[in-house]
Scaffold this active site. Structure first.
Site, PDB file in Angstrom:
ATOM      1  N   PRO A   2       0.816  -1.214   0.000  1.00 46.72           N
ATOM      2  CA  PRO A   2       0.000   0.000   0.000  1.00 46.72           C
ATOM      3  C   PRO A   2       0.852   1.268   0.000  1.00 46.72           C
ATOM      4  CG  PRO A   2      -0.787  -1.564   1.630  1.00 46.72           C
ATOM      5  CD  PRO A   2       0.523  -2.078   1.129  1.00 46.72           C
ATOM      6  N   GLU A   3       0.600   2.121  -0.957  1.00 46.62           N
ATOM      7  CA  GLU A   3       1.216   3.441  -1.007  1.00 46.62           C
ATOM      8  C   GLU A   3       0.102   4.461  -0.784  1.00 46.62           C
ATOM      9  OE1 GLU A   3       3.866   3.695  -4.448  1.00 46.62           O
ATOM     10  OE2 GLU A   3       3.977   1.518  -4.517  1.00 46.62           O
TER      11      GLU A   3
END
Length: 274
Positions: A2-3
């Site tokens: 996840p960014e």
DNA sequence: ATCGCAGCCTGTACGC
DNA sequence: TGCGTACAGGCTGCGA
């Protein structure tokens, strides 16, 4: 992994799950790496706000008796929040269950146990070292230029450095550099003002597109990213560099190459990224 | 001071 | 088929 767009999607899903204002009646911890203080500190509190800061999810809790406390979660690679049926038992990789007063049960799952959950009464202090939010209006091309020019390392490594600017991880770093047509190994301090402006625009473009697509989900070597409701993001369908090794560059047809920069797989077009 | 890199952890994709 | 190995990834902390 996840960014910013994935974390933003998770925060939106959590806020949309109508948990705000509800009280947690109990917290169950199934992982020895997670603080045993969590149940004691969170139980009996109302969830008053959910915010994103960089790749962190910031839960703010209040209690008439105990004042405010923050739970700050970093998903790292495999962290995700899941809706559970009211009395459903914990799955293999579920680390924490939050039980709300209306019966809602939210699980925090983390296959690789890299995620972090931190309790603090000083969130500003916790976030103090982080760089600016790339989508915040106060973050300008000029501000980006002034910050990145003092970094000695490769521009790819700088983009991954959360002191420079928050929220960019391996996927969006490769995508932004491809869009800006900048080679990942260029020294950050060598970027011309015009190139910084292109990179600044590219960063904002790829992150906004990622949010619009609900994040990037990858199913092979990388773990899946899921919304709280189980739906996956669609941004993986629109990647131009990341994971495109040997495929023709959409701009110039040259095969995308993969190298290692900063211990990260790095994908770029050897012809049009200079 | 700055940088590079091992380590954390597990599932998946390979080669033999 | 089954085993072993490499790899993916964000970030911390160590040593150079």
């Amino acid at each position: 992994m996840p960014e910013l767009p994935e974390v933003e999607s998770v925060v939106r899903a959590l806020k949309g799950a109508s948990l705000l204002g509800k009280e947690v009646v109990s917290v169950e911890v199934f992982c020895s790496k997670i603080s045993s203080e969590l149940p004691r500190e969170i139980s009996g509190r109302r969830l008053t706000e959910i915010q994103r800061r960089g790749k962190y999810i910031h839960f703010l809790w209040d209690s008439d008796l105990k004042g405010k406390v923050s739970l700050i979660v970093h998903l790292r690679m495999t962290g995700q929040f899941l809706w559970k049926r009211e009395s459903e038992p914990a799955g293999k990789h579920e680390r924490v269950h939050f039980l709300f007063s209306d019966g809602a049960r939210i699980a925090f799952q983390d296959t690789r146990r890299f995620a972090t959950l931190d309790l603090t009464t000083d969130p500003d202090g916790f976030f103090a070292e982080l760089g600016p939010e790339p989508l915040d209006p106060s973050f300008t091309a000029e501000a980006f230029f002034q910050r990145i020019r003092i970094y000695q390392k490769a521009v790819k490594a700088s983009l991954l450095d959360q002191h420079l600017v928050v929220g960019i991880g391996n996927i969006y770093a490769d995508e932004a550099l491809w869009l800006a047509q900048i080679h990942p190994l260029r020294a950050s301090s060598s970027l011309l003002k015009k190139e910084c402006a292109q990179l600044y625009e590219a960063i904002r473009t790829v992150l906004k597109k990622g949010i619009e697509n609900g994040g990037t989900s990858l199913g092979d070597a990388a773990p899946n990213f899921h919304h709280l409701n189980g739906r996956s993001g669609q941004n993986q369908e629109e990647l131009f560099a990341y994971g495109q090794t040997s495929k023709p560059c959409v701009r110039c047809k040259t095969a995308i190459e993969k190298i290692v920069v900063n211990q990260r797989g790095t994908h770029f077009c050897p012809r049009c990224q200079v």
